[in-house]
Design an enzyme around this catalytic site. Structure first.
Site, PDB file in Angstrom:
ATOM      1  N   ASP A  28      -5.473  -6.614   5.798  1.00  0.00           N
ATOM      2  CA  ASP A  28      -6.669  -5.838   5.475  1.00  0.00           C
ATOM      3  C   ASP A  28      -7.814  -6.793   5.141  1.00  0.00           C
ATOM      4  O   ASP A  28      -8.937  -6.689   5.655  1.00  0.00           O
ATOM      5  CB  ASP A  28      -6.321  -4.960   4.246  1.00  0.00           C
ATOM      6  CG  ASP A  28      -7.379  -3.919   3.959  1.00  0.00           C
ATOM      7  OD1 ASP A  28      -8.334  -3.817   4.728  1.00  0.00           O
ATOM      8  OD2 ASP A  28      -7.235  -3.216   2.935  1.00  0.00           O
ATOM      9  N   LYS A  56       3.024 -15.397   1.636  1.00  0.00           N
ATOM     10  CA  LYS A  56       2.881 -16.064   0.332  1.00  0.00           C
ATOM     11  C   LYS A  56       4.316 -16.392  -0.108  1.00  0.00           C
ATOM     12  O   LYS A  56       4.779 -15.953  -1.180  1.00  0.00           O
ATOM     13  CB  LYS A  56       2.154 -15.108  -0.637  1.00  0.00           C
ATOM     14  CG  LYS A  56       1.702 -15.746  -1.942  1.00  0.00           C
ATOM     15  CD  LYS A  56       0.548 -16.699  -1.791  1.00  0.00           C
ATOM     16  CE  LYS A  56       0.222 -17.341  -3.125  1.00  0.00           C
ATOM     17  NZ  LYS A  56      -0.648 -18.516  -3.031  1.00  0.00           N
ATOM     18  N   TYR A  78       0.816  -1.217   0.000  1.00  0.00           N
ATOM     19  CA  TYR A  78       0.000   0.000   0.000  1.00  0.00           C
ATOM     20  C   TYR A  78       0.849   1.266   0.000  1.00  0.00           C
ATOM     21  O   TYR A  78       0.368   2.349  -0.331  1.00  0.00           O
ATOM     22  CB  TYR A  78      -0.940   0.028   1.214  1.00  0.00           C
ATOM     23  CG  TYR A  78      -2.071  -0.986   1.167  1.00  0.00           C
ATOM     24  CD1 TYR A  78      -2.256  -1.810   0.062  1.00  0.00           C
ATOM     25  CD2 TYR A  78      -2.951  -1.114   2.222  1.00  0.00           C
ATOM     26  CE1 TYR A  78      -3.277  -2.740   0.025  1.00  0.00           C
ATOM     27  CE2 TYR A  78      -3.985  -2.041   2.195  1.00  0.00           C
ATOM     28  CZ  TYR A  78      -4.141  -2.857   1.092  1.00  0.00           C
ATOM     29  OH  TYR A  78      -5.160  -3.769   1.059  1.00  0.00           O
ATOM     30  N   ASP A  91      -3.663 -17.878   1.016  1.00  0.00           N
ATOM     31  CA  ASP A  91      -4.863 -18.490   0.421  1.00  0.00           C
ATOM     32  C   ASP A  91      -5.424 -19.568   1.348  1.00  0.00           C
ATOM     33  O   ASP A  91      -6.634 -19.664   1.565  1.00  0.00           O
ATOM     34  CB  ASP A  91      -4.567 -19.035  -0.991  1.00  0.00           C
ATOM     35  CG  ASP A  91      -3.221 -19.729  -1.092  1.00  0.00           C
ATOM     36  OD1 ASP A  91      -2.407 -19.610  -0.155  1.00  0.00           O
ATOM     37  OD2 ASP A  91      -2.974 -20.401  -2.106  1.00  0.00           O
TER      38      ASP A  91
END
Ligand code: NAD
Length: 358
Positions: free
Chosen positions: A248, A192, A141, A224
């Site tokens: 988030d 990840k 972000y 995931d």
């Protein structure tokens, strides 16, 4: 030395719910002999009306001096047509960046008494108690370079940069390990690392840090799978730590497992443990001024403040037990009401918590 708390009631239902939360804070202050000073200031729409800006200098400098901040909520239709740069929400962003609040703590707790409020089966979520620790000021972000550019062939391309430096990972790791130590002693780091190098580093640092916390059991999970496990068997988690974007998304999913936004507190912490505490919900203009808002998310934010910034664990526990007792007694504000319970106002709910604390 006395501890200082700044109260920022804000807009909409903010003043109604913070009034109840402040009464609860004053009650535990007296009960547990906590040396505490309270001050008040304006932020959001109220500050725009009086000073023309959502975060007056006076409010920011007061916020910098205290040990913790209790915020209601900001915003409302009255200020929606203003320029983006001076909207009420900018007041919050200014506080977060001005105070360098990089560690966002979002518990998702489902009191067994409210299990019916969730869209998941009661046996899957009843008694759920997870804490998501999200990095709030870095990651994709904020990473540079970013933008939309035009390639040589004339096609436009959007791009962002996912970066975390070692020190950024370490400081959020510290918040998460410390939180796990104060709770059930289990920490799941979500990344990840099978695809993104930045999270390979994230994983390495979490492993390194775990040597300093032998009492905390560290595990790793790909994001995931974490999303899947959160809706399949959420009670397997104690504390989850993750970066800004994954946090988030996962924290909103976890919040919704509980089905009752009026019950969810949150904290945003800096490196020294100073923090801003607020309910997860907004200023609810649709019910503002009616005395029917649920004050429990704000009251539970006070409990978090006592636990994480003021180190008054006994007082924090007492508030959480009191809230559970009030729910046991069948009192409900409109948002969590179900048949057979007694519907109460904001003030009646606050008073019931005070009585349970006595
Ligand atoms: P909201 O959370 O204010 O309201 C969503 C729904 O939940 C509404 O129906 C509301 O009545 C209900 N609700 C929320 N809190 C409740 C409570 N304590 N008790 C009972 N019911 C409750 O979200 P929104 O409607 O999207 O936003 C309204 C305003 O709040 C906007 O101006 C928005 O920008 C602002 N907002 C502020 C914050 C913040 O201050 N941190 C966060 C989100 C939204």
């Amino acid at each position: 030395m006395s501890k200082k708390v700044l109260v920022l009631p804000g807009d909409g239902i903010g003043p109604e719910i913070t009034a109840e939360a402040v009464s609860v804070l004053e009650r535990v202050r007296d009960k547990f002999s906590i040396d505490l000073e309270l001050d008040h200031a304006l932020v959001g729409g109220g500050a725009i009306d009086k000073f023309g800006v959502p975060l007056p200098d006076e409010t920011l400098s007061k916020a910098k001096e205290v040990d913790a901040i209790l915020l209601g909520a900001v915003g409302g239709p009255k200020w929606d047509s203003l320029d983006m740069a001076i909207r009420p929400e900018k007041g919050l962003l200014g506080l977060r960046s001005g105070l360098q609040l990089f560690g966002n703590l979002r518990p998702a707790i489902l009191y067994p008494q409210l299990a019916e409020a969730s869209t998941l089966k009661p046996e899957v979520v009843s008694g759920l108690d997870i804490l998501i620790v999200r990095e709030l000021t870095g990651g994709i972000y904020f990473g540079q370079p970013r933008g939309i550019r035009t390639l040589e062939n004339g096609e436009r391309q959007g791009y962002n940069t996912y970066v975390y430096s070692e020190s950024e990972i370490r400081r959020i790791g510290r918040v998460a390990f410390e939180a796990a130590r104060k709770r059930g002693g289990k920490l799941c780091s979500v990344d990840k690392a099978n695809v993104l190098e930045v999270t390979v580093l994230w994983r390495e640092i979490m492993d390194e840090m775990s040597k300093e916390y032998p009492d905390v059991e560290l595990s790793h999970m790909y994001v995931d799978n974490a999303a899947m496990q959160l809706v399949r068997a959420p009670k397997q988690f104690d504390v989850i730590v993750t970066g800004n974007m994954f946090g988030d998304i996962l924290s909103d999913a976890a919040a919704m497992l509980t089905g009752s936004i009026g019950m969810l507190p949150s904290a945003s912490l800096d490196e020294s443990g100073k923090g801003m505490y607020e309910p997860c919900h907004g200023s609810a203009p649709d019910i503002a001024g009616q005395g029917i808002a649920n004050p429990l998310a704000t009251i539970l934010s006070v409990a978090m403040m006592l636990r994480y910034s003021l180190n008054e664990i006994e007082a924090a526990d007492a508030i959480e037990v009191a809230v559970s007792q009030v729910l046991d007694s069948g009192l409900r504000t409109g948002d969590i009401y179900s048949e057979g319970c007694r519907k109460v106002s904001t003030n009646e709910m606050g008073k019931a918590v005070l009585e349970a604390l006595a």
